[in-house]
Design an enzyme around this catalytic site. Sequence first.
Site, short mmCIF file in Angstrom:
data_model
loop_
_atom_site.label_atom_id
_atom_site.label_comp_id
_atom_site.label_asym_id
_atom_site.label_seq_id
_atom_site.Cartn_x
_atom_site.Cartn_y
_atom_site.Cartn_z
N GLY A 53 0.83 -1.19 0.00
CA GLY A 53 0.00 0.00 0.00
C GLY A 53 0.86 1.24 0.00
N CYS A 94 5.16 -6.21 1.76
CA CYS A 94 5.52 -4.79 1.81
C CYS A 94 4.78 -4.09 2.96
CB CYS A 94 5.25 -4.12 0.46
SG CYS A 94 6.04 -2.50 0.28
N TYR A 95 3.82 -3.21 2.66
CA TYR A 95 3.05 -2.58 3.73
C TYR A 95 2.40 -3.64 4.60
CZ TYR A 95 -0.55 0.24 6.05
OH TYR A 95 -1.35 0.85 7.00
N HIS A 145 8.33 -7.46 -3.14
CA HIS A 145 7.11 -7.77 -3.89
C HIS A 145 7.31 -9.05 -4.71
CE1 HIS A 145 4.69 -4.11 -3.17
NE2 HIS A 145 5.87 -3.52 -3.02
N GLU A 163 5.06 -10.64 -6.27
CA GLU A 163 4.08 -10.74 -7.34
C GLU A 163 4.54 -10.13 -8.66
OE1 GLU A 163 2.97 -6.88 -5.15
OE2 GLU A 163 3.92 -8.80 -4.75
N SER A 193 -23.47 -9.12 -26.55
CA SER A 193 -23.01 -7.81 -27.00
C SER A 193 -22.13 -7.89 -28.23
CB SER A 193 -22.22 -7.13 -25.88
OG SER A 193 -20.99 -7.78 -25.67
N GLY A 194 -21.59 -9.06 -28.52
CA GLY A 194 -20.66 -9.20 -29.62
C GLY A 194 -19.22 -9.33 -29.16
N GLY A 195 -18.96 -9.05 -27.90
CA GLY A 195 -17.62 -9.16 -27.36
C GLY A 195 -17.34 -10.55 -26.83
N VAL A 196 -16.09 -10.75 -26.42
CA VAL A 196 -15.68 -12.08 -25.94
C VAL A 196 -16.40 -12.44 -24.64
CG1 VAL A 196 -13.66 -11.10 -24.76
CG2 VAL A 196 -13.70 -13.53 -25.32
N ASP A 197 -16.65 -11.47 -23.76
CA ASP A 197 -17.22 -11.78 -22.45
C ASP A 197 -18.61 -12.41 -22.58
OD1 ASP A 197 -14.92 -10.50 -21.63
OD2 ASP A 197 -15.92 -8.61 -21.22
N ALA A 210 -19.97 -13.69 -25.22
CA ALA A 210 -19.91 -14.91 -26.02
C ALA A 210 -19.48 -16.10 -25.17
CB ALA A 210 -18.95 -14.72 -27.20
N LYS A 263 -9.94 -10.89 -17.54
CA LYS A 263 -10.10 -11.03 -18.99
C LYS A 263 -9.28 -12.16 -19.59
CE LYS A 263 -11.88 -8.52 -21.70
NZ LYS A 263 -13.18 -8.54 -22.40
#
Length: 524
Positions: free
Chosen positions: A66, A93-94, A182, A184, A236-240, A242, A380
Amino acid sequence: MAPPDEPRRPESEDRPVLVVDFGAQYAQLIARRVREAHVFSEIVPATLSAEELAARRPAGIIFSGGPASVHVEGAPDIDPGVYDLGVPVLGICYGAQLVALQLGGTVARTGRAEYGRTPLDVSHPDAVVFGGGQPSHQQVWMSHRDSITEAPAGFTVTASSPDAPVAAMEDVGRRLHAVQFHPEVVHTPHGQQVLERFLYDVCGCEPDWTMTSVIESGVEAVQAQVGDARVICALSGGVDSAVAAALVHRAVGPQLTCVFVDHGLMRENEGEQVVETFRRHQGIELIHVQAQDRFFARLEGLTDPEEKRKAIGEEFIRVFEENTGGITDARFLVQGTLYPDVIESGGSEGSSTIKSHHNVGGLPEDMELELVEPLRTLFKDEVRALGTELGLPDEIVWRQPFPGPGLGVRVIGEVTPERVALLQRADTIVRDEIKAAGLEREIWQAFAVLPDIRSVGVQGDERTYGHPIIIRAVTSEDAMTADWARLPHDLLERMSSRIINEVDGVNRVAYDVTSKPPGTIEWE
C-alpha cells in the site's frame, strides 16, 4: 441438476485465498499470481472484521502492499483478531510492516528507502517461503521507505537487504509469514516460487483451479440457479458475453436464447459480423434486435458520462424485456460481467466507484429478470482461456475488448448518429493499421475517440474548423492497469494521414500517452 457423478467444484473455490487490499496498485496482480498457481483467489477490503474474513472460510490470507506509512494517522489496518483465526497469513511490503507493528515488532522511519531491484540475502534457506531450491542470494523488487527493524516475539528473521534488516520473517507455529519485497512482480525472479511455497506448503492448497474445473463448477452453479427455467443472454458481440453464453449453453442447452441488440454504437459493420459469426460457430438460437433509433433517442441531450452509461444500461434491459421473440416465460438474464467490472463499479464492500459498467452499476432497480453472471469472478485473460477451452474460435476469443456502452463512451459529449458515423470511420482506420502492422496480439486495445471540441486547421490553402480525433492504444494484462502503447512513429503517421484524408470533417489527430492509473482506458 448435475448428476451425482459429475466432478465437484475444486476445493480452492470453497476455500479461497483472500487478498486484503490496502490500496496497493498490485493487489489485483497478487490475486492473478495466486490464480496462476491454480489456486482461486478473491480481493477483499481491509475493513472486514476477523469474523467476516473467517466466514469466507479462507485457506489463506495475503496482505497487499500500500502507498501509506504504517505511522501516519488514518493508515489502513486490519482487525488484529485475524491472527487468532488459525488461518495462514502472508504480509507483503506494507502488509509485512503491518504484521510486524500489530504483533509487537518495530517499524522504523530509517530515512533510507529501497526502490527497484535490490539484492536479498536469505539467511535461512530452509525458511518455508524460500524452499524449492531458491538461491541464498537473489534479486527482488522493493518499494518502501519505512523498514522493519525488529521482528515480533516468536518470529525468525529469514532474509535481509542492504536497508531492510528484516526483509522476510516467519512464525512457523502460527503460520504467519511476511516479506518486505514484492513477490508478485516479474522483477522478482523467484517471486512466484515464494507465493507457491506459501500456497502449497503453508496453506495446504491444491493446484486444482483450472479452466476445466471452472467449466465444471460454472455448469453446476448455473444448473443450480436456473433449474428448468428459460434463460436469455445479453449478447453484445464481445468475448465476455460470447463466453458466458457458451458456458450457460453447456449447462442448460436449449433453455438458452441469445438476444443481440444492435444499439447503433458498435464499430463499423460489427453488428452484421457478430450475427454471422455467432450463428455459424455457436449453434444457439439468436434473436437480432435493431434498436438504433431507440438508443439515440434515449441519449439525446445527455453529456455526463455516468448518465450516458446508466441510460444505455437501462435501455439494454428494457429492450431485452420487450424483445424476446415471443419468449414470455424467461426468468434469467445472462451477462458477461467480469471481476474488473465489479471492482471498478464499487461492487465489493469498501471499494470506490471509478465508473459504472453498464452491466453492473447501470442496471435499473426494477429489472424483472434475475441475473446469471458466470464470469463474475474472472479476469479477462482467464475468460479468453475459458473461451478456448469451450471451443470458441479465435475470431471471438481474441476480439479486442469493447465497452458495453460501445462508442457511446468514445463520443465525448452528446451522442448523435452523425458523430458516431464519423468516429466509426476513424476507428476502422486505426484498427486496420494495427492489424496490418501485426500488432493485434500485442495491443490490448486500440481505438479512436471523438472529443467534444473543434480545432482550426488548414486544408487546400483554406481555413477549416473541424473535429480532432484522438488515438488511444494501450497494453495490459487484465485492464486493471494499463500502459500506453509505444507505437512506431511511421504507424502513427499512417493513421493520422489516412484519418485526415479519408474522414470528412476531421482536421487533426492526437495520440493519448496516459497510462492507467491515473487515467482509465476509456475516456468516459
